[in-house]
Enzyme design. Structure first.
Site, PDB file in Angstrom:
ATOM      1  N   LYS A 148       2.539  11.712  62.190  1.00  0.00           N
ATOM      2  CA  LYS A 148       2.253  11.606  60.781  1.00  0.00           C
ATOM      3  C   LYS A 148       3.127  12.597  60.018  1.00  0.00           C
ATOM      4  CE  LYS A 148      -1.257  13.744  58.856  1.00  0.00           C
ATOM      5  NZ  LYS A 148      -0.782  15.068  58.421  1.00  0.00           N
ATOM      6  N   HIS A 178      -3.611  13.774  65.323  1.00  0.00           N
ATOM      7  CA  HIS A 178      -4.284  14.591  66.327  1.00  0.00           C
ATOM      8  C   HIS A 178      -5.784  14.691  66.103  1.00  0.00           C
ATOM      9  CE1 HIS A 178      -3.835  17.765  63.256  1.00  0.00           C
ATOM     10  NE2 HIS A 178      -4.842  18.367  63.859  1.00  0.00           N
ATOM     11  N   LYS A 182      -9.609  14.543  69.011  1.00  0.00           N
ATOM     12  CA  LYS A 182     -10.619  15.586  69.198  1.00  0.00           C
ATOM     13  C   LYS A 182     -11.880  15.008  69.834  1.00  0.00           C
ATOM     14  CE  LYS A 182      -9.113  18.464  65.297  1.00  0.00           C
ATOM     15  NZ  LYS A 182      -8.830  19.687  66.080  1.00  0.00           N
ATOM     16  N   ASP A 235      -1.309  15.168  52.799  1.00  0.00           N
ATOM     17  CA  ASP A 235      -1.384  16.011  53.987  1.00  0.00           C
ATOM     18  C   ASP A 235      -2.677  15.820  54.762  1.00  0.00           C
ATOM     19  OD1 ASP A 235      -0.328  18.100  55.677  1.00  0.00           O
ATOM     20  OD2 ASP A 235      -1.822  19.444  54.801  1.00  0.00           O
ATOM     21  N   HIS A 240      -6.334  12.235  58.004  1.00  0.00           N
ATOM     22  CA  HIS A 240      -7.496  12.718  58.748  1.00  0.00           C
ATOM     23  C   HIS A 240      -8.823  12.235  58.165  1.00  0.00           C
ATOM     24  CE1 HIS A 240      -4.516  15.026  60.689  1.00  0.00           C
ATOM     25  NE2 HIS A 240      -4.531  16.090  59.910  1.00  0.00           N
TER      26      HIS A 240
END
Length: 477
Positions: A148, A178, A182, A235, A240
């Site tokens: 990303k 990422h 998790k 960002d 996310h």
């Protein structure tokens, strides 16, 4: 590629960069050291820097840190370096030939190319790999991991997807985020679908609203030039937080197969209410921490937001009318990533006014306090109906959480795309966020609130919740 005796070559393009040293090198070392990788797995770093094999190995070791010499030597023996530009088809052809020469006759030549590059180099790098024949699967599998950000808006993401699809099939592409690697993120699916007690109340009839927060206590930390061109929406929120929302809101998949899961995530993102840039002003709050303009690399007078909160609605049967509020910010008073779900209050108060102040809450902590926390109302001992909020808490044991990159890189080697973003998920998420980017950057609205370093962010963000709601974090339970 699951065969442990197959030859697997991991090619890191942009190997002299920070990502390789901080994340990729340690992840591959730990995977090899734990016995998770195929026996014939090797690594090639590719960059324009004037490194030898030994110098590149030393560069990786700084990121790995202190380890047993025997463990490091076993890893270093599998690492080599190729000097060349990833955008140069001639250089990539030479590299391709060198990798092919390592394979015995009849042995599968499987490869994973990891684009640890500036996004501006993705297009030319993929083109060079294709023109050099490096993506040809006649001798083995070819997979490409793309970091990303995947695009900077809906238009650029769609154009990049179009290029990718002209060179690769979708099952060869692994768009990595990422966060999706998790354990605590993957536990959202287990928590929802391995427990029958939650599904009956996981809808608009019982849930009042959902908050998803990713808060950081540090500023841009030397990344001023990059961050100033991205801002909090690009960002953090588009990637996310949007995908955490999809995991919370998705319908049960028909199986655990990668596309079954990604189909449901895509459906949720496609159902998010589309708004224009004018409506985005009324459904968002932005802020910038004091001192941001003094950070190295930040342009004078920059309007880039370091804090952002947006309110979304999912127009489907399950979630109609339930607000999803996503927020992220830097230089705040804590570092945490959490999903907070507040349930509706009882329809009638039987025990006095205090019961109205304590709706049930569920917090799923992604980091650093990995766990699940449930708040409920209980009678305190003694006469009368005095009520108090209590909580049930689960914490993952310390030291058992595997690094997200380790999990995802192993999945890419094995060809499991379950926890990678599919093309349509990427495009839907950009389509959702674009009106907010337009209103913030092109219209310079809503107002850019300044907030103090170490604070909870702009007070205006709480007003976005509406109806007297407040932000809910695990510390508040």
């Amino acid at each position: 590629m699951a065969d442990r005796n197959s030859r697997v070559t991991v090619v890191i393009l942009g190997a002299s960069g920070d990502l390789t040293q901080r994340k990729l090198g340690p992840a591959f070392f730990n995977l090899l050291d734990s016995g998770a990788l195929p026996d014939l797995c090797s690594f090639i770093g590719v960059a324009r820097s004037d490194y030898s094999d030994d110098r590149f190995r030393n560069y990786l070791r700084k990121g790995v840190g202190e380890v047993k010499n025997s463990s490091w030597e076993a890893f270093a023996a599998r690492v080599s370096y190729f000097r060349g530009s990833s955008t140069d088809a001639t250089a990539m052809k030479i590299m391709d030939a060198q990798i092919s020469a390592r394979c015995s006759e009849g042995q599968a030549d499987n490869r994973v190319y990891h684009l640890a590059l500036k996004p501006s180099l993705y297009r030319d790098t993929l083109t060079a790999l294709a023109e050099s024949g490096s993506l040809d699967e006649s001798s083995g599998t070819r997979r490409v991991v793309i970091e990303k950000p995947f695009g900077t808006d809906y238009k650029s993401a769609r154009e990049l997807n179009s290029l990718v699809h002209s060179l690769l099939s979708e099952d060869q592409v692994f768009r990595i985020d990422h966060y999706l690697g998790k354990d605590t993120v993957q536990n959202i699916l287990v928590f929802r679908f391995a427990n029958t007690i939650f599904e009956p109340v996981w809808n608009r009839n019982y849930i009042d609203h959902v908050q998803i927060s990713a808060l950081e206590d540090l500023g841009v930390e030397g990344r001023g030039a990059f961050y100033d061109g991205a801002g909090v929406l690009r960002d953090m929120v588009q990637s996310h937080l949007m995908h955490l929302m999809a995991l919370v809101a998705m319908e049960p998949p028909v199986s655990s197969a990668a596309d079954a899961l990604r189909n449901e995530k895509s459906k949720v993102l496609s159902a998010v209410r589309q708004i224009d840039s004018k409506s985005a002003i009324d459904n968002s709050v932005r802020g910038q921490y004091e001192g941001y303009l003094d950070e190295p690399g930040v342009e004078a007078g920059s309007p880039t937001a370091t804090f952002g909160a947006i309110r979304l609605f999912i127009d489907n049967w399950r979630w109609q009318g339930v607000p999803f509020i996503l927020r992220s910010g830097k230089a705040l008073n804590r570092k945490t990533t959490e999903i907070a779900i507040e349930f509706q209050r009882p329809p009638q108060s039987l025990f006095g006014v205090t019961s109205d102040l304590m709706p049930n809450r569920l917090n799923i902590s992604i980091q650093p306090d990995e766990g699940v926390h449930i708040r409920f109302v209980n009678k305190t001992p003694g006469s009368g109906n005095r009520l108090a909020a209590e909580s049930l808490n689960f914490h993952f044991p310390s030291g058992v959480i595997r690094d997200a990159y380790e999990r995802l890189l192993l999945d890419a080697i094995e060809g499991d795309a379950t926890h990678f973003n599919r093309d349509d998920e990427i495009e839907f998420s950009w389509k959702i966020i674009d009106p907010f980017i337009e209103s913030w950057i092109e219209r310079n609205q809503p107002a850019l609130h300044k907030y103090e370093v170490g604070s909870s962010g702009p007070p205006a963000a709480e007003k976005l919740l509406g109806n007297g709601r407040t932000w809910m974090l695990t510390d508040d339970i």
